[in-house]
Design a protein around this motif. Structure first.
Motif, PDB file in Angstrom:
ATOM      1  N   GLU A  77       9.201  11.171   3.806  1.00  0.00           N
ATOM      2  CA  GLU A  77       9.518   9.851   4.355  1.00  0.00           C
ATOM      3  C   GLU A  77       8.572   9.492   5.497  1.00  0.00           C
ATOM      4  N   ARG A  78       8.238  10.480   6.323  1.00  0.00           N
ATOM      5  CA  ARG A  78       7.362  10.210   7.460  1.00  0.00           C
ATOM      6  C   ARG A  78       5.958   9.824   7.009  1.00  0.00           C
ATOM      7  N   ALA A  79       5.535  10.343   5.851  1.00  0.00           N
ATOM      8  CA  ALA A  79       4.222   9.974   5.322  1.00  0.00           C
ATOM      9  C   ALA A  79       4.208   8.509   4.893  1.00  0.00           C
ATOM     10  N   ILE A  80       5.320   8.035   4.332  1.00  0.00           N
ATOM     11  CA  ILE A  80       5.427   6.618   3.972  1.00  0.00           C
ATOM     12  C   ILE A  80       5.345   5.760   5.230  1.00  0.00           C
ATOM     13  N   ALA A  81       6.093   6.165   6.272  1.00  0.00           N
ATOM     14  CA  ALA A  81       6.071   5.430   7.539  1.00  0.00           C
ATOM     15  C   ALA A  81       4.675   5.430   8.149  1.00  0.00           C
ATOM     16  N   HIS A  97       0.831  -1.207   0.000  1.00  0.00           N
ATOM     17  CA  HIS A  97       0.000   0.000   0.000  1.00  0.00           C
ATOM     18  C   HIS A  97       0.865   1.256   0.000  1.00  0.00           C
ATOM     19  N   ALA A  98       1.887   1.265   0.867  1.00  0.00           N
ATOM     20  CA  ALA A  98       2.785   2.420   0.914  1.00  0.00           C
ATOM     21  C   ALA A  98       3.540   2.583  -0.403  1.00  0.00           C
ATOM     22  N   MET A  99       3.942   1.464  -0.999  1.00  0.00           N
ATOM     23  CA  MET A  99       4.643   1.497  -2.279  1.00  0.00           C
ATOM     24  C   MET A  99       3.752   2.112  -3.364  1.00  0.00           C
ATOM     25  N   GLY A 100       2.497   1.689  -3.408  1.00  0.00           N
ATOM     26  CA  GLY A 100       1.587   2.169  -4.439  1.00  0.00           C
ATOM     27  C   GLY A 100       1.212   3.630  -4.293  1.00  0.00           C
ATOM     28  N   ARG A 101       1.339   4.168  -3.088  1.00  0.00           N
ATOM     29  CA  ARG A 101       0.945   5.560  -2.842  1.00  0.00           C
ATOM     30  C   ARG A 101       2.137   6.519  -2.784  1.00  0.00           C
ATOM     31  N   SER A 102       3.324   6.031  -3.093  1.00  0.00           N
ATOM     32  CA  SER A 102       4.501   6.913  -3.104  1.00  0.00           C
ATOM     33  C   SER A 102       4.540   7.727  -4.390  1.00  0.00           C
TER      34      SER A 102
END
Length: 364
Positions: free
Chosen positions: A133-137, A122-127
């Motif tokens: 970086e904190r938004a990915i975390a 999910h994080a990969m698809g929304r990058s």
């Protein structure tokens, strides 16, 4: 304690529900509840520990004081150990029992890894270029909680560009720019069992030629290390040595020279720095680095759960690699369960890993 007839009693000391604790922290498991939940013969308040220990002088004691939760209890236990007949650290004994996972434990490990794998996808698809970086975390964390995890297994590493060359980069306070890779090392707790996986992907959606070359190299070594686990009696130490050899071989094919010889290291002779600065993996379970006293030189056995995590890290001023490889850090980490006479079960298989899978997910 056990008598000559082999009759044993178990005793547990807990804080219980003191009124002041209820006010500040809410209810804990009470004495009766702990007895029913854990099957302990006798459950006491921690305030009863000192008189209980005073009756056991000259006893044979197996202990782990690192697990004692406060200084007062530690002090009581240490004074008791002085009078003990014999003292034995219990770390290695407990680790030898925990290192082989039961069917129930394996179910929880599978669930923990599934949750973490879907969260990283999910994080990969929304990058995207410009993502923090904190938004990915935060995205990873939120997805884990939404899917039933109780907590993170450790602080998320979400490292863009050159930050990925810092292995435990948890600041996550930079912006990932267009053209950069982001490397994420993360895991969750599900039923108190840990997952721990790493993936790297291009925020712009496609790998550059240099990024693709290094990524495929690390991926090939990851795949080879996992395949090696099918060998009967192989140890984690042997897999680690195999990983370093494979990385050296593939890097030499790219014309990447080893760093200069170092002298004065333990063992006497000159050595080169290993291609990967960290170990190939560790045991996984209730603890993130589970069963740390289990020797790496011991053969791996069926139903052990370990990580496999090769990586390459070439910081922006690395003097021994081609310029296009600088500022790139890649780690590809999977969690696996050893199986007898066959390849291991890959618990993190749902997390996108091949170049095609990663780029397809980024494009969706």
């Amino acid at each position: 304690g056990g008598g000559g007839g082999g009759v044993w009693e178990t005793h547990l000391f807990i804080r219980g529900n003191h009124p002041s604790n209820l006010l500040w922290d809410g209810p804990n498991c009470d004495l009766e509840g702990a007895q029913k939940l854990l099957g302990i013969d006798n459950v006491h308040q921690t305030s009863d520990l000192r008189p209980f220990l005073s009756k056991l002088k000259k006893a044979c004691v197996f202990h782990d004081l690192s697990a004692v939760p406060n200084r007062s209890l530690t002090s009581r236990c240490k004074s008791f150990l002085v009078d003990a007949k014999s003292r034995h650290p219990v770390f290695s004994l407990i680790d030898s029992l925990r290192v082989i996972k039961s069917e129930g434990e394996k179910r929880l490990l599978r669930q923990s890894c599934e949750v973490a794998s879907l969260a990283v996808n999910h994080a990969m698809g929304r990058s995207y270029p410009g993502v923090r970086e904190r938004a990915i975390a935060a995205d990873f964390t939120n997805q884990c909680i939404q899917r039933g995890a109780t907590d993170l297994a450790f602080p998320v590493v979400a490292a863009g560009g050159n930050q990925a060359c810092t292995l435990h980069y948890t600041r996550c306070d930079q912006t990932v720019r267009a053209g950069q890779l982001v490397t994420v090392d993360a895991g969750c707790l599900y039923g108190n069992y840990s997952s721990d996986l790493s993936r790297a992907w291009p925020v712009s959606g496609a790998f550059s030629p240099a990024q693709r070359t290094l990524y495929q190299l690390v991926l090939d070594v990851n795949t080879s290390c996992i395949a090696k686990l099918a060998q009967q009696g192989v140890s984690l130490q042997e897999v680690h040595q195999f990983m370093q050899g494979e990385l050296r071989h593939h890097l030499s094919e790219l014309g990447v020279k080893p760093p200069p010889l170092r002298t004065g290291v333990s063992g006497g002779g000159a050595q080169t720095d290993p291609p990967c600065p960290h170990y190939v993996g560790h045991h996984l379970g209730i603890s993130l680095h589970d069963c740390p006293t289990f020797p790496r030189s011991e053969p791996l056995k069926a139903d052990m759960c370990i990580t496999i995590e090769p990586g390459l890290y070439f910081n922006a001023d690395h003097p021994h690699v081609h310029r296009e490889f600088r500022g790139i850090g890649i780690r590809i980490e999977d969690n696996v369960i050893i199986r007898e006479g066959q390849p291991p079960e890959i618990l993190t298989a749902l997390a996108a890993k091949t170049v095609q899978e990663v780029e397809s997910l980024r494009a969706s």
